[in-house]
Design an enzyme around this catalytic site. Structure first.
Site, PDB file in Angstrom:
ATOM      1  CG  ASP A   1      -0.483   0.155   2.507  1.00 26.53           C
ATOM      2  OD1 ASP A   1       0.660   0.602   2.628  1.00 26.53           O
ATOM      3  OD2 ASP A   1      -1.196  -0.150   3.472  1.00 26.53           O
TER       4      ASP A   1
ATOM      5  N   GLY B   1       1.351   3.985   1.580  1.00 30.83           N
ATOM      6  CA  GLY B   1       1.858   4.748   2.712  1.00 30.83           C
ATOM      7  C   GLY B   1       1.034   5.978   3.027  1.00 30.83           C
ATOM      8  N   GLY B   2       0.077   6.297   2.156  1.00 30.28           N
ATOM      9  CA  GLY B   2      -0.729   7.505   2.379  1.00 30.28           C
ATOM     10  C   GLY B   2      -1.456   7.482   3.701  1.00 30.28           C
TER      11      GLY B   2
ATOM     12  CG  ASP C   1      -5.256   7.052  -1.167  1.00 28.50           C
ATOM     13  OD1 ASP C   1      -4.141   6.691  -0.708  1.00 28.50           O
ATOM     14  OD2 ASP C   1      -6.326   6.574  -0.778  1.00 28.50           O
TER      15      ASP C   1
ATOM     16  CG  ASP D   1      -5.887  -4.584   3.857  1.00 23.48           C
ATOM     17  OD1 ASP D   1      -5.224  -4.023   4.753  1.00 23.48           O
ATOM     18  OD2 ASP D   1      -6.669  -3.954   3.112  1.00 23.48           O
TER      19      ASP D   1
END
Length: 379
Positions: A95, A97-98, A149, A274
């Site tokens: 993912d 990291g946002g 995002d 997840d």
């Protein structure tokens, strides 16, 4: 090398539930699927061997924010990417990291360029942009990498949610530009998934889902849910987004959730899930089982010598007794964390495998309705 493929294998007439297959260069993933979260390249308290044999995981997650800060890209690149570094040879999703930047970092500042933030480890300053987050994820080596995002909090004012969504869309265009201009790393194909945002506003969610669908990506994600909104609202917006996203691409609902959340969202057309819940709750003595929820810390289990759960296919769950696990928890024995985490993860993977079986057999909805009531019982 070939790009990610999705084969839609079975659908039902009484729900939007689907059974399919995702094909990556690191192997196939049967959907619906649950993906254990390995934030720093490790699913907490669980070995890769246990993920393979006991949990029967088909794909795991790594997190860009954490892996970028430690061990860092130099170590990961020198090792040949995360697969070689951690010894997991099946698919990995990273993912962007946002979410972590917005939830963990101190003194973050959002600009058009990206996000300036301070490391939670040592206070050092860093900049994440759509471009360098693509580069970082390529270096980490995910088979599936996520767009950068902004995940707005719940509740959000309409103007904030709209501005945030539009920024996420502009960042997405920059993600695709950079992604398309850079090569895959480590000899296998990497695939970019965009993320629907829009908070809990119907018009924004529709606009965002339509924008994401127009990108014709290998798969699509729905973000910004399960962040504190009522459960019924989560289902409403999941359904709304899933109806707009392409039928022939996998749909990933990020960060969800309880076993019953997952079953309800499978019925709404979601393929990938997840959540840290199975491992986090397991480390805090909560077990999800095929018969209901257990707080293994309770005295009622002190002399219960039946196995943890004989209803699922997991050697560890079928081997250790509730009384023994409770003893380990009370003794603060490290093994308790492993047994509880492996069990909960194995239960989640068993559950989505059962869901797939009942979708294929055509009786998913009746099975799901009974199972949801069963799973929510406190034992």
């Amino acid at each position: 090398m070939s790009s990610l493929q999705f084969q839609l294998q079975h659908t039902n007439t009484d729900s939007k539930a689907r059974a399919g297959k995702i094909i990556t260069d690191h192997g196939e993933i049967e959907t619906p699927i649950f993906m254990p979260v390995g934030t720093v390249g490790s699913v907490k308290a669980v070995t890769q061997q246990q993920l393979n044999a006991d949990v029967q995981a088909q794909i795991i997650l790594g997190n860009t924010y954490h892996l970028y800060l430690r061990p860092g890209l130099d170590v990961l690149e020198t090792s040949g990417g995360l697969h070689k570094f951690n010894g997991w040879h099946k698919p990995i999703l990273t993912d962007s990291g946002g979410y972590q930047v917005f939830s963990l970092a101190n003194n973050r500042k959002i600009t058009e360029e990206g996000v300036i933030f301070q490391s939670h480890i040592d206070g050092s300053k860093h900049l994440f942009t759509p471009e360098n987050v693509m580069d970082i994820q390529r270096s980490i080596g995910g088979d599936i990498i996520m767009a950068f995002d902004e995940c707005p909090p719940y509740p959000s004012e309409y103007k904030y949610a709209k501005d945030s969504m539009e920024l996420t869309h502009r960042w997405l265009d920059r993600c695709f530009t950079r992604f398309n201009a850079t090569p895959d790393r480590y000899g296998y194909t990497q695939n970019l998934f965009p993320i629907v945002q829009g908070s809990t506003y119907k018009d924004l969610r529709i606009a965002s889902a339509e924008f994401i669908a127009s990108k014709n990506a290998a798969g699509n994600a729905i973000g910004g849910l399960s962040v504190g909104e009522p459960t019924e609202m989560m289902y409403e917006f999941t359904s709304l987004c899933a109806d707009i996203l392409p039928l022939d691409k996998p749909r990933y609902l990020m960060g969800v959730g309880t076993p019953w959340n997952i079953l309800e969202c499978i019925a709404l057309g979601i393929d990938m899930f997840d959540c840290v819940m199975p491992t986090r709750n397991g480390r805090n003595a909560m077990l999800f089982t095929s018969k209901g929820v257990i707080n293994i810390d309770n005295k009622k289990w002190e002399k219960d010598f039946s196995v943890i759960d004989d209803g699922i296919d997991c050697e560890m769950s079928n081997y250790y007794s509730k009384a023994y696990l409770r003893h380990l928890v009370k003794s603060k024995e490290i093994l308790a964390l492993t047994i509880a985490s492996v069990h909960n993860l194995a239960f989640y993977l068993w559950l989505v495998k059962q869901a797939r079986k009942h979708i294929i057999e055509g009786d998913f909805i009746s099975w799901k309705n009974n199972m949801v009531l069963n799973l929510q019982q406190r034992l």
